[in-house]
Motif scaffolding. Structure first.
Motif, PDB file in Angstrom:
ATOM      1  N   ASN A  88     -34.363  18.258 -43.785  1.00  0.00           N
ATOM      2  CA  ASN A  88     -35.184  17.715 -42.692  1.00  0.00           C
ATOM      3  C   ASN A  88     -34.439  16.707 -42.001  1.00  0.00           C
ATOM      4  OD1 ASN A  88     -37.443  17.503 -41.206  1.00  0.00           O
ATOM      5  ND2 ASN A  88     -38.769  16.702 -42.815  1.00  0.00           N
ATOM      6  N   ASN A  89     -33.504  17.096 -40.914  1.00  0.00           N
ATOM      7  CA  ASN A  89     -32.466  16.543 -40.491  1.00  0.00           C
ATOM      8  C   ASN A  89     -32.632  16.077 -38.954  1.00  0.00           C
ATOM      9  OD1 ASN A  89     -29.403  15.441 -40.304  1.00  0.00           O
ATOM     10  ND2 ASN A  89     -29.692  17.286 -39.103  1.00  0.00           N
ATOM     11  N   ALA A  90     -33.462  16.519 -38.204  1.00  0.00           N
ATOM     12  CA  ALA A  90     -33.396  16.646 -36.666  1.00  0.00           C
ATOM     13  C   ALA A  90     -33.799  15.141 -36.327  1.00  0.00           C
ATOM     14  CB  ALA A  90     -34.432  17.653 -36.106  1.00  0.00           C
ATOM     15  N   GLY A  91     -33.115  14.661 -35.362  1.00  0.00           N
ATOM     16  CA  GLY A  91     -33.470  13.140 -34.996  1.00  0.00           C
ATOM     17  C   GLY A  91     -32.652  12.478 -34.001  1.00  0.00           C
ATOM     18  N   TYR A  92     -32.953  11.717 -33.376  1.00  0.00           N
ATOM     19  CA  TYR A  92     -31.914  10.831 -32.489  1.00  0.00           C
ATOM     20  C   TYR A  92     -32.411   9.394 -32.308  1.00  0.00           C
ATOM     21  CZ  TYR A  92     -35.711  11.376 -28.610  1.00  0.00           C
ATOM     22  OH  TYR A  92     -36.850  11.125 -28.135  1.00  0.00           O
ATOM     23  N   GLY A  93     -31.609   8.526 -31.535  1.00  0.00           N
ATOM     24  CA  GLY A  93     -31.825   7.130 -31.558  1.00  0.00           C
ATOM     25  C   GLY A  93     -32.380   6.847 -30.090  1.00  0.00           C
ATOM     26  N   VAL A  94     -32.904   5.658 -30.237  1.00  0.00           N
ATOM     27  CA  VAL A  94     -33.251   5.038 -28.603  1.00  0.00           C
ATOM     28  C   VAL A  94     -32.556   3.599 -28.819  1.00  0.00           C
ATOM     29  CG1 VAL A  94     -34.770   4.053 -27.071  1.00  0.00           C
ATOM     30  CG2 VAL A  94     -35.169   6.478 -28.015  1.00  0.00           C
ATOM     31  N   PHE A  95     -31.653   3.122 -28.066  1.00  0.00           N
ATOM     32  CA  PHE A  95     -31.243   1.768 -27.971  1.00  0.00           C
ATOM     33  C   PHE A  95     -31.714   1.026 -26.708  1.00  0.00           C
ATOM     34  CE2 PHE A  95     -27.758  -1.570 -27.674  1.00  0.00           C
ATOM     35  CZ  PHE A  95     -27.740  -2.021 -29.033  1.00  0.00           C
ATOM     36  N   GLY A  96     -32.324  -0.084 -27.009  1.00  0.00           N
ATOM     37  CA  GLY A  96     -32.960  -0.950 -26.231  1.00  0.00           C
ATOM     38  C   GLY A  96     -33.904  -1.939 -26.779  1.00  0.00           C
ATOM     39  N   GLU A  97     -34.204  -3.150 -25.997  1.00  0.00           N
ATOM     40  CA  GLU A  97     -34.871  -4.107 -26.824  1.00  0.00           C
ATOM     41  C   GLU A  97     -36.171  -3.767 -26.651  1.00  0.00           C
ATOM     42  OE1 GLU A  97     -31.123  -5.452 -25.027  1.00  0.00           O
ATOM     43  OE2 GLU A  97     -32.958  -4.705 -23.887  1.00  0.00           O
ATOM     44  N   GLY A 116     -42.212  14.885 -36.202  1.00  0.00           N
ATOM     45  CA  GLY A 116     -41.415  16.180 -36.428  1.00  0.00           C
ATOM     46  C   GLY A 116     -41.094  16.267 -38.011  1.00  0.00           C
ATOM     47  N   ALA A 117     -40.556  15.161 -38.432  1.00  0.00           N
ATOM     48  CA  ALA A 117     -40.158  15.268 -39.776  1.00  0.00           C
ATOM     49  C   ALA A 117     -41.279  15.615 -40.750  1.00  0.00           C
ATOM     50  CB  ALA A 117     -39.258  13.889 -40.170  1.00  0.00           C
ATOM     51  N   ILE A 118     -42.409  15.084 -40.333  1.00  0.00           N
ATOM     52  CA  ILE A 118     -43.619  15.041 -41.304  1.00  0.00           C
ATOM     53  C   ILE A 118     -44.092  16.645 -41.164  1.00  0.00           C
ATOM     54  CG2 ILE A 118     -46.291  14.644 -41.274  1.00  0.00           C
ATOM     55  CD1 ILE A 118     -45.425  11.554 -40.892  1.00  0.00           C
ATOM     56  N   HIS A 119     -44.173  17.157 -40.093  1.00  0.00           N
ATOM     57  CA  HIS A 119     -44.595  18.604 -40.041  1.00  0.00           C
ATOM     58  C   HIS A 119     -43.590  19.508 -41.035  1.00  0.00           C
ATOM     59  CE1 HIS A 119     -46.868  17.337 -36.084  1.00  0.00           C
ATOM     60  NE2 HIS A 119     -47.674  17.215 -36.897  1.00  0.00           N
ATOM     61  N   VAL A 120     -42.419  19.304 -40.627  1.00  0.00           N
ATOM     62  CA  VAL A 120     -41.438  19.988 -41.460  1.00  0.00           C
ATOM     63  C   VAL A 120     -41.891  20.003 -43.010  1.00  0.00           C
ATOM     64  CG1 VAL A 120     -39.007  20.219 -42.315  1.00  0.00           C
ATOM     65  CG2 VAL A 120     -39.934  19.976 -39.636  1.00  0.00           C
ATOM     66  N   SER A 121     -42.049  18.445 -43.258  1.00  0.00           N
ATOM     67  CA  SER A 121     -42.111  18.175 -44.826  1.00  0.00           C
ATOM     68  C   SER A 121     -43.403  19.092 -45.390  1.00  0.00           C
ATOM     69  CB  SER A 121     -42.326  16.702 -45.008  1.00  0.00           C
ATOM     70  OG  SER A 121     -41.246  16.348 -44.675  1.00  0.00           O
ATOM     71  N   SER A 188     -31.014   7.598 -46.800  1.00  0.00           N
ATOM     72  CA  SER A 188     -30.715   6.600 -45.810  1.00  0.00           C
ATOM     73  C   SER A 188     -28.935   6.366 -45.839  1.00  0.00           C
ATOM     74  CB  SER A 188     -31.136   5.296 -45.886  1.00  0.00           C
ATOM     75  OG  SER A 188     -32.433   5.432 -46.112  1.00  0.00           O
ATOM     76  N   PRO A 189     -28.294   7.435 -44.918  1.00  0.00           N
ATOM     77  CA  PRO A 189     -26.773   7.136 -44.975  1.00  0.00           C
ATOM     78  C   PRO A 189     -26.265   6.172 -44.213  1.00  0.00           C
ATOM     79  CG  PRO A 189     -27.606   9.281 -44.042  1.00  0.00           C
ATOM     80  CD  PRO A 189     -28.820   8.313 -44.071  1.00  0.00           C
ATOM     81  N   GLY A 190     -25.033   5.517 -44.481  1.00  0.00           N
ATOM     82  CA  GLY A 190     -24.372   4.638 -43.785  1.00  0.00           C
ATOM     83  C   GLY A 190     -23.869   5.056 -42.445  1.00  0.00           C
ATOM     84  N   ALA A 191     -22.861   4.480 -41.989  1.00  0.00           N
ATOM     85  CA  ALA A 191     -22.325   5.272 -40.770  1.00  0.00           C
ATOM     86  C   ALA A 191     -21.292   6.440 -41.291  1.00  0.00           C
ATOM     87  CB  ALA A 191     -21.444   4.019 -40.130  1.00  0.00           C
ATOM     88  N   PHE A 192     -21.572   7.350 -40.560  1.00  0.00           N
ATOM     89  CA  PHE A 192     -20.731   8.695 -40.744  1.00  0.00           C
ATOM     90  C   PHE A 192     -20.242   8.946 -39.361  1.00  0.00           C
ATOM     91  CE2 PHE A 192     -22.642   8.744 -44.819  1.00  0.00           C
ATOM     92  CZ  PHE A 192     -21.774   9.241 -45.693  1.00  0.00           C
ATOM     93  N   ARG A 193     -19.087   9.807 -39.259  1.00  0.00           N
ATOM     94  CA  ARG A 193     -18.578  10.479 -38.263  1.00  0.00           C
ATOM     95  C   ARG A 193     -19.094  11.707 -37.782  1.00  0.00           C
ATOM     96  NH1 ARG A 193     -13.648   9.117 -41.191  1.00  0.00           N
ATOM     97  NH2 ARG A 193     -13.442  10.929 -42.090  1.00  0.00           N
ATOM     98  N   THR A 194     -20.149  11.196 -37.037  1.00  0.00           N
ATOM     99  CA  THR A 194     -21.168  12.227 -36.409  1.00  0.00           C
ATOM    100  C   THR A 194     -21.365  12.232 -34.962  1.00  0.00           C
ATOM    101  OG1 THR A 194     -23.408  11.286 -36.575  1.00  0.00           O
ATOM    102  CG2 THR A 194     -22.554  12.425 -38.353  1.00  0.00           C
ATOM    103  N   PRO A 195     -21.842  12.950 -33.850  1.00  0.00           N
ATOM    104  CA  PRO A 195     -21.828  12.799 -32.477  1.00  0.00           C
ATOM    105  C   PRO A 195     -23.202  12.099 -32.441  1.00  0.00           C
ATOM    106  CG  PRO A 195     -21.430  15.274 -33.069  1.00  0.00           C
ATOM    107  CD  PRO A 195     -21.945  14.548 -34.190  1.00  0.00           C
ATOM    108  N   SER A 196     -23.909  11.471 -33.454  1.00  0.00           N
ATOM    109  CA  SER A 196     -25.125  10.778 -33.217  1.00  0.00           C
ATOM    110  C   SER A 196     -25.113   9.590 -32.378  1.00  0.00           C
ATOM    111  CB  SER A 196     -25.728  10.456 -34.632  1.00  0.00           C
ATOM    112  OG  SER A 196     -24.721   9.278 -35.079  1.00  0.00           O
ATOM    113  N   LEU A 197     -23.885   8.907 -32.414  1.00  0.00           N
ATOM    114  CA  LEU A 197     -23.947   7.575 -31.552  1.00  0.00           C
ATOM    115  C   LEU A 197     -23.888   7.991 -29.828  1.00  0.00           C
ATOM    116  CD1 LEU A 197     -21.207   5.406 -33.247  1.00  0.00           C
ATOM    117  CD2 LEU A 197     -23.538   5.199 -33.216  1.00  0.00           C
TER     118      LEU A 197
END
Length: 291
Positions: A88-97, A116-121, A188-197
């Motif tokens: 269950n991996n789909a997701g993205y981030g929002v950066f802002g105060e 989305g993650a809950i419905h998949v679960s 809960s992964p640490g920082a990995f080399r993915t395009p997520s940033l």
């Protein structure tokens, strides 16, 4: 087409890039079957061209649409007869105060990262229990980063969604009956080399939060030197999922994730010790207690 008894069927959300793409490739390399779901299937045409539909089934799925989730699981079951593991991996981030992020932007992120993650679960649990013969399965909920453990300025809503997903996964793991042979793992992964940033939605800063401007500017630069190998990361997840009793909460390797967990536990332990003194005072004041 029913898979061999030795092959596992994996359904993976967010298969276009990063952990999702890497897990899809790993599953296939292990001789297992992948049901790769993503909003734009053509993104992984290169992968689909290398495998037949008896090994790789690519399905369109937007996790904010519950009917598409139900349809994807139904198609996978019709094609292979069962689903053994769900990443269950789909997701993205929002950066802002907090005050900078418009509510509709924050809500849309929650629709993907949390709801989305809950419905998949929920659909995964149902299939594991009611479709699989014998019953059983592995549900790996990716909290996407240490943001599911600690909370960082500028990532308030993202951390809230991921913390909620960890809490949901832990509670869910206690609800499923042992007879169902279902294991839930919150990652809960640490920082990995993915395009997520590069996929983070960057909201213009709020003028009142100028004191966070340096932290905002250095956010990505600070993570890049510590990023870990994504392929090695998903290999660990694959092996963890195969354990008879996998951990419910799993901060995925990487010194940054482990240190984040330790620091958070130390902080909460200290707070608990402080609160213990006040709690004792409350207990003494309760009716019937001894002064």
């Amino acid at each position: 087409m029913a898979p061999s008894t030795s092959s596992k069927v994996w359904l993976i959300t967010g298969s276009s890039t990063g952990f999702g793409r890497a897990m899809t490739e790993l599953v296939l390399s292990k001789g297992d079957i992948a049901v790769a779901t993503l909003r734009t299937p053509s993104v992984i045409d290169d992968l689909a061209s290398r495998y037949g539909k008896d090994r790789l089934l690519v399905l369109k799925l937007d996790v904010t649409k519950p009917q598409e989730i139900t349809d994807a699981f139904a198609t996978a079951v019709k094609h292979f007869g069962r689903i053994d593991a769900v990443f269950n991996n789909a997701g993205y981030g929002v950066f802002g105060e907090t005050e900078a992020v418009p509510e509709d932007v924050a809500r849309q992120m929650f629709e993907v990262d949390f709801w989305g993650a809950i419905h998949v679960s929920k659909e995964a649990i149902r299939v594991f229990r009611e479709v699989n013969k014998p019953a059983g399965g592995r549900l790996l909920n990716n909290a996407s980063s240490a943001g599911g453990i600690d909370n960082f300025p500028g990532l308030t809503y993202y951390c809230a969604a991921k913390s909620a997903l960890v809490a949901f996964s832990e509670a869910l793991s206690r609800e499923v009956s042992p007879e169902w042979n279902i294991k839930v793992i919150a990652i809960s992964p640490g920082a990995f080399r993915t395009p997520s940033l590069s996929h983070i939605v960057n909201v213009p800063p709020h003028p009142a939060y100028e004191h966070l401007s340096k932290a905002r500017a250095g956010f990505v630069d600070a993570l890049v030197p510590t990023q870990l190998d994504t392929e090695k990361g998903v290999d660990v997840l694959y092996r963890i999922a195969a354990l008879p009793e996998p951990p419910v909460f799993f901060p995925l390797i990487g010194v940054d994730a482990i240190e984040t967990v330790k620091a958070k536990w130390a902080e909460r332990t200290k707070a608990t010790e402080t609160a213990a003194l006040w709690s004792q005072e409350l207990s003494l004041a309760a009716p019937g207690s001894k002064a």
